[in-house]
Design a protein around this motif. Sequence first.
Motif, PDB file in Angstrom:
ATOM      1  N   MET A  70       0.754  -1.240  -0.224  1.00 47.73           N
ATOM      2  CA  MET A  70       0.097  -0.183   0.034  1.00 47.73           C
ATOM      3  C   MET A  70       0.875   1.113   0.039  1.00 47.73           C
ATOM      4  N   LEU A  73      -3.728   0.663   9.982  1.00 44.76           N
ATOM      5  CA  LEU A  73      -3.781  -0.838   9.319  1.00 44.76           C
ATOM      6  C   LEU A  73      -3.564  -1.817  10.306  1.00 44.76           C
ATOM      7  N   ARG A 133      -6.770  -2.553  12.371  1.00 46.09           N
ATOM      8  CA  ARG A 133      -7.891  -3.025  11.617  1.00 46.09           C
ATOM      9  C   ARG A 133      -7.537  -4.499  11.324  1.00 46.09           C
ATOM     10  N   ILE A 134      -6.344  -4.752  10.873  1.00 46.80           N
ATOM     11  CA  ILE A 134      -5.829  -6.396  10.617  1.00 46.80           C
ATOM     12  C   ILE A 134      -6.010  -6.980  11.975  1.00 46.80           C
ATOM     13  N   ILE A 156       2.695  -6.554   9.215  1.00 50.29           N
ATOM     14  CA  ILE A 156       2.684  -5.209   8.613  1.00 50.29           C
ATOM     15  C   ILE A 156       3.914  -4.564   8.806  1.00 50.29           C
ATOM     16  N   VAL A 203       1.560  -5.406   3.506  1.00 50.40           N
ATOM     17  CA  VAL A 203       0.660  -6.173   4.596  1.00 50.40           C
ATOM     18  C   VAL A 203       0.744  -7.776   4.054  1.00 50.40           C
ATOM     19  N   VAL A 228     -10.958  -8.049   2.242  1.00 48.27           N
ATOM     20  CA  VAL A 228      -9.887  -7.279   2.776  1.00 48.27           C
ATOM     21  C   VAL A 228      -9.599  -6.060   2.254  1.00 48.27           C
ATOM     22  N   ARG A 229      -9.597  -5.989   0.764  1.00 44.05           N
ATOM     23  CA  ARG A 229      -9.474  -4.606   0.140  1.00 44.05           C
ATOM     24  C   ARG A 229     -10.211  -3.460   0.634  1.00 44.05           C
ATOM     25  N   LEU A 260      -8.901  -2.448   4.035  1.00 43.21           N
ATOM     26  CA  LEU A 260      -7.720  -1.642   4.199  1.00 43.21           C
ATOM     27  C   LEU A 260      -7.601  -0.420   3.318  1.00 43.21           C
ATOM     28  N   GLN A 261      -8.457  -0.143   2.452  1.00 42.96           N
ATOM     29  CA  GLN A 261      -8.342   1.075   1.501  1.00 42.96           C
ATOM     30  C   GLN A 261      -9.351   2.077   2.115  1.00 42.96           C
ATOM     31  N   ILE A 308      -3.798   0.599  -2.974  1.00 44.66           N
ATOM     32  CA  ILE A 308      -3.126  -0.673  -3.055  1.00 44.66           C
ATOM     33  C   ILE A 308      -2.473  -0.581  -4.370  1.00 44.66           C
ATOM     34  N   GLU A 362      -0.335  -6.305  -5.585  1.00 44.56           N
ATOM     35  CA  GLU A 362      -1.458  -7.286  -4.670  1.00 44.56           C
ATOM     36  C   GLU A 362      -0.984  -8.722  -5.312  1.00 44.56           C
TER      37      GLU A 362
END
Length: 778
Positions: free
Chosen positions: A109, A205, A208-209, A219, A230, A241-242, A245-246, A537, A540
């Motif tokens: 990211m 992040l 969140r994860i 991370i 990540v 997940v996208r 994360l975003q 992102i 990926e």
Amino acid sequence: MQNKGAIWLFTILLVVACLYEMSFSFFTGGVEAEAKVVATQKLDSLIAESGEEMDLGTQDSLFQSFEADYLVTQANVEVVPFIGTTYKRAKEKEINLGLDLQGGMHVTMEVSVPALVRALGSNSANPTFQKALRMAEEKMVSSQDDYVTLFGQSIIEIDPDFKLAAVFHNMNNKEKFPRDADNAAIIQIIRLEAEDAVKRTEQVLRKRIDNLGVVQPKIQRLTTSDRIVVELPGIKDPKRVRKILQGTAKLEFWETYDNNDIYELLGEINQILKVKDSIANLSKKDTSALAVLDDFEQLPAEEEDTEEVLAEEVVENDSNATGNLFSDLANPSDSTSDSTSNLAASNVSNPLFEVLVPALNSDENGQLFKVQGPVVGYATVNNMKQVDAFLAGSEAKAIIQRTVGRGKIKFLWSSQAFDDNNQFYQLYAIKVGGRNAEAPMEGDAVTNARVDTDPLGNPEVTLLMNSTGAKEWADLTAKNVGQNVAIVLDDFVYSAPTVQTEIKGGRSSISGRFSPEEAEDLANVLKAGKLPAPANIIEEAIVGPSLGQEAISSGLRSFILALIIILAYMIFYYNRAGIVADIALLANVFFVFGVLTALGATLTLPGIAGIVLTIGMSVDANVLIYERIREELAAGKGLKTAISDGYANARSSILDANITTLLTGIILGVFGTGPIKGFATTLIIGILTSLFSAIFITRLIFEWQMSRNQKINFSTKLTQGAFKNLNIAFIPRRRIFYVISSLVVLAGIASYATRGLNYGVDFTGGRSYVVRFDEAAD
């Protein structure tokens, strides 16, 4: 051999420690094997009960769901005897497998520093500021400097006398940027803000994860860059997940307009678009018709009569057509041709209302009336962009400015479809006020978010606020009793409840058509906080679990094959001494896995390659030692003296070779990422353990054998004099080898100059897919 007792003690302790660390993988493996059995039984039972065939994709999804459910129930069950370690804790301590071995998602990211700079400047429309932003982005393509440096250089190139303080010293940031600060000071403040934004993004992040429940996530911020790597092992829903994360998680609370106030506005926009379409279908020769549109756009605000007539015409047209709009929008293939033909035949089309269903309803007599509330229309996902384009057009802006005022309204879509078929999204009319067009209240005041259920048992997200937020919420709700307040996250309306009374205590809720998982994700994102700047992102990689299992199998096969060949060769060439080298080699492999587990390092496919390399290096050390011992024995020395001198004379060569490789591994580990770092990690550990095994463990075994007067051989009958009298005349024939070497070098240079290198997606960007077919494909 000196300090023999200390070396024995260290070896025993190292073995015990490695056994302890690796035992967790054994116990978790047992639980996971049991989970697969339970999942298989449940799936077979489900298929038998349904009596219908089930496609492989559905079976795989159900199997994974059953397996995951069972493992969740075992999370707090003790699986390691004596020390009482639970499955969850043991899972955290087992050896880490990389994404290429167990499947998962790898994401790189990048924090959008340009967006951060724009935000710090309150999105100023200053032409010099905007031009510098664009120029800095263009320079980043070919420059190694960071964006903030390039932005400062661009300002100087455009206008050396331009004062950045004039842009950045605004209502939002006047405390950060002094009014009298020079450009250098402003750039330094921006640089610190950008650095802080990247750090805070990494923290957000990570939160969140952690809330996702991923085991052993990684991370890591890349050194001296705005990028964050990540790695999420075992992820089975990349789309989810996208989104997590975003999402910037910008929570806002907005006042809203009522549909009764906005319907006529939308009718006017539809009417002017209708006139525009009609003119477009007239003959180009009829130039007098072009003036109609110009005259309409220039209507003064006082001409209310004209607007009322237009609104009446729209309502009349809608009363005949709105009843079928939902079905037309839901079946665009059927309606598109009809709409097109009707437009060509007459001028009764409704450009806006063909893609946006007005918020109307009908009574018992079939008479249409306006629905109360902040929802002003509905559209399918395919038509949402067209609606946005119409509402952002110059014609719509002119009408909006004349009707409600410039910048006093904005339209936002609902976060989810509201109908049972998940086709239609709601369009909300948001009331914008204040000098900077900011929301009356933002999510900074939210201290916690949790998943609850409404009176009907549907999931909702409850928000808890601090004292400041509680007061702001009470003021906002008191001001809007009987009205709706929209709860907006990342420019999507999640709910817009009607305020019945002033709400005190700093408590609110977000309701909607949430699944339990979606509600949990929303609560977790809100708890983690908003990102200080957008994070995109840029790279990926997704590895499926089946490919991961194949990678494990192929990696283990290559590892075991290499190990067997080396073990057999050492016994063949060095006889009983070869058995001692093999014991040290197996100990080295054991130590590598033990240390990897203890350090929490990740084992990847390149890591397995590193282990295979260290096997060869470990044997190489034994070869150097044994050849020295054979030379000492050939010189007539006794066995004990030959072994002692052989180790002493070979030690410097072994250390030189391994230290140079170790330095290379350290450099790869420090500056490398991904597969390179995985290879470097196992290489470094393998070098250290192979040195210990080859120099000390083999020596301990020889000392033990000599103390018991056991026979020790360093060759077999076949290898007794092998290569003893080998003599290759390299020096006398050096000119020949010079020519051969030069030709090879020249051929390589010519190949590089004509063909170049074949760069992979790591260097060129793009997508790379590895797909396995169950059957051979043509």
